[in-house]
Motif scaffolding. Structure first.
Motif, PDB file in Angstrom:
ATOM      1  N   LEU A   1     -65.282  43.979 -46.957  1.00 15.68           N
ATOM      2  CA  LEU A   1     -64.587  44.666 -48.037  1.00 15.68           C
ATOM      3  C   LEU A   1     -64.469  46.146 -47.699  1.00 15.68           C
ATOM      4  CD1 LEU A   1     -66.280  43.004 -51.149  1.00 15.68           C
ATOM      5  CD2 LEU A   1     -64.042  42.491 -50.166  1.00 15.68           C
ATOM      6  N   ASP A   2     -63.246  46.652 -47.675  1.00 13.00           N
ATOM      7  CA  ASP A   2     -63.033  48.047 -47.308  1.00 13.00           C
ATOM      8  C   ASP A   2     -63.745  49.009 -48.248  1.00 13.00           C
ATOM      9  OD1 ASP A   2     -61.484  47.318 -45.181  1.00 13.00           O
ATOM     10  OD2 ASP A   2     -59.562  47.540 -46.225  1.00 13.00           O
ATOM     11  N   GLN A   3     -63.797  48.664 -49.547  1.00 11.82           N
ATOM     12  CA  GLN A   3     -64.363  49.586 -50.529  1.00 11.82           C
ATOM     13  C   GLN A   3     -65.889  49.599 -50.526  1.00 11.82           C
ATOM     14  OE1 GLN A   3     -62.379  47.047 -51.190  1.00 11.82           O
ATOM     15  NE2 GLN A   3     -60.410  47.865 -51.888  1.00 11.82           N
ATOM     16  N   ARG A   4     -66.517  48.588 -49.903  1.00 16.09           N
ATOM     17  CA  ARG A   4     -67.974  48.471 -50.028  1.00 16.09           C
ATOM     18  C   ARG A   4     -68.712  48.418 -48.707  1.00 16.09           C
ATOM     19  NH1 ARG A   4     -69.485  43.358 -53.306  1.00 16.09           N
ATOM     20  NH2 ARG A   4     -71.475  43.957 -52.364  1.00 16.09           N
TER      21      ARG A   4
ATOM     22  N   ASN B   1     -73.917  47.283 -47.830  1.00 17.76           N
ATOM     23  CA  ASN B   1     -73.074  48.269 -48.494  1.00 17.76           C
ATOM     24  C   ASN B   1     -73.176  49.605 -47.769  1.00 17.76           C
ATOM     25  OD1 ASN B   1     -72.123  46.607 -50.551  1.00 17.76           O
ATOM     26  ND2 ASN B   1     -73.873  47.046 -51.873  1.00 17.76           N
TER      27      ASN B   1
ATOM     28  N   SER C   1     -72.119  55.465 -49.217  1.00 15.99           N
ATOM     29  CA  SER C   1     -71.270  56.071 -50.248  1.00 15.99           C
ATOM     30  C   SER C   1     -71.157  55.173 -51.472  1.00 15.99           C
ATOM     31  CB  SER C   1     -69.871  56.346 -49.672  1.00 15.99           C
ATOM     32  OG  SER C   1     -69.258  55.131 -49.253  1.00 15.99           O
ATOM     33  N   VAL C   2     -71.211  53.845 -51.260  1.00 15.62           N
ATOM     34  CA  VAL C   2     -71.153  52.918 -52.385  1.00 15.62           C
ATOM     35  C   VAL C   2     -72.390  53.061 -53.255  1.00 15.62           C
ATOM     36  CG1 VAL C   2     -71.155  50.477 -53.025  1.00 15.62           C
ATOM     37  CG2 VAL C   2     -69.669  51.276 -51.198  1.00 15.62           C
TER      38      VAL C   2
ATOM     39  N   THR D   1     -72.004  56.141 -55.291  1.00 21.88           N
ATOM     40  CA  THR D   1     -71.047  55.925 -56.375  1.00 21.88           C
ATOM     41  C   THR D   1     -71.691  55.169 -57.532  1.00 21.88           C
ATOM     42  OG1 THR D   1     -69.217  55.877 -54.794  1.00 21.88           O
ATOM     43  CG2 THR D   1     -68.816  54.909 -56.958  1.00 21.88           C
TER      44      THR D   1
END
Length: 398
Positions: free
Chosen positions: A294-297, A361, A364-365, A368
């Motif tokens: 997953l790009d976001q995680r 992960n 940065s995740v 956040t």
């Protein structure tokens, strides 16, 4: 200062009131506090206490790991290039002995046998007993178990030489019960198969048992021979003729369907248990089957594969194994997918049954997540103060 005090106060009140909020079950604090006996790790981190090795996936590792994942019949029982095994006579075999004489008037052929079609006599069928012997008139008891047909024929001829006229003996196997192979498991017709002098290979006997009754890509073939046992994937057996070895008398061939699976957790597109769906699966294919990263995680530098491997593999890699006991070692293999060359490596790294794939992960995740929690708390604090004012005004209006 007042905002900080209010924030801490609201946070404390929120935590204290958690037991009053809706829950699907008991809180972890309640589970721990109400336990009659607690068996936990002594360390504050409460780790599992299992030592493991961390190995980065690289070119050196690929040179060794491929040799450890493919079971083989050829290495355990010998290759299939040699000839078929000999099939000596054995206990339970039913044989027929025929004796020829060069002319009538001998021991077995009477003088008035001119009308006979041949100068021979066939003796009644004989079953080789547990003592391994057969009885031949005028030759006595002769050991047959473990000997070839030619050897037994020659001994019969030698013992009849002084009594019959140039005797020749022929032994015919009527039923070879000692030279059988059992084929069991997920085949259409489990049975015992009588071997032939031409030689029978593993796929031959599986075919005679009606073939597979389950998908080939999920099937293992197990060969039991005496105290030795070997297991090979069916598709590898088909693709590699070297593995299709000759079976021997007394072998047992077991065909069994075994779903090979792996688990995927973390920041992958899909989490859960996945089937291999083919005889071989690489780490790259497993990642793709689990939806990729997953790009976001996901943290592409921390793709982890959990597996128990043999100590010998780590020794070959130059790893100090003195801290580990036993012949197997828990290992976490780490792949750094920020390295462009690593995509070639994961396509060569083979998966094994019951591997665990975990995509971590990114840092940065986690940051956040913390900021979201902090934002929710501060929003709740400001909302509480507004609710207090609205409530006071409402009371005054009454």
């Amino acid at each position: 200062m007042r905002c900080s005090v209010m924030l801490l106060t609201v946070t404390a009140l929120g935590l204290a009131g958690c037991t009053a909020l809706p829950n699907s079950g008991p809180l972890s604090e309640a589970v721990e506090s109400q336990a009659a006996v607690k068996v936990t790790s002594a360390s504050k981190a409460k780790t599992a206490g299992i030592d493991y090795a961390l190995v980065d996936l690289n070119k050196t590792l690929l040179a060794y790991v491929g040799d450890t994942v493919t079971p083989s019949f050829a290495s355990g029982f010998g290759t299939g290039r040699g000839g078929a095994p000999n099939l000596p006579l054995g206990v339970g075999d039913v044989v027929q002995v025929t004796v020829f004489e060069s002319q009538s008037g001998g021991l077995f052929i009477p003088a008035d046998a001119g009308s006979r079609s041949g100068n021979f006599v066939s003796l009644p069928n004989y079953t080789i007993g547990r003592d391994g012997m057969i009885s031949v008139p005028y030759a006595g008891r002769i050991r047959a178990n473990g000997r070839t047909v030619e050897q037994v024929q020659r001994e019969i001829e030698e013992k009849l030489a002084n009594r019959a006229i140039e005797p020749q003996a022929i032994i015919t196997k009527i039923n070879s019960r000692s030279a059988q192979v059992a084929v069991l498991g997920d085949v259409n017709e489990p049975t015992k198969i009588e071997l032939t002098e031409a030689g029978d290979r593993i796929l031959d006997v599986v075919s005679q048992a009606g073939g597979l009754s389950v998908p080939g890509e999920e099937t293992y073939i197990t060969l039991q021979r005496g105290s030795r046992t070997g297991k090979v994937y069916y598709e590898d057996l088909v693709k590699n003729p070297r593995e299709n070895i000759f079976v021997a008398p007394g072998d047992t061939v077991v065909v069994k369907r075994e779903r090979r699976t792996y688990l995927a957790f973390g920041a992958s597109g899909l989490n859960g248990r996945f089937n291999f769906e083919e005889s071989s699966l690489t780490l790259g294919e497993a990642l793709g089957q689990a939806g990729g990263l997953l790009d976001q995680r996901a943290d592409p530098q921390q793709v982890l594969l959990y597996r128990t491997v043999s100590r010998d593999l780590l020794v070959k890699l130059g790893v100090d194994t003195s801290r580990f006991k036993g012949q197997t070692v828990p290992v976490i293999f780490r792949a750094n997918l920020r390295d462009p060359a690593m995509f070639f490596a994961v396509q060569k790294f083979p998966m094994q049954d019951k591997d665990i794939l975990y995509v971590t992960n990114s840092k940065s995740v986690e940051l956040t997540k913390f900021l979201d929690i902090l934002n929710n708390v501060t929003s709740t604090a400001s909302g509480v103060s507004k609710d207090v004012v609205d409530t006071r005004n409402a009371i005054q209006d009454l």
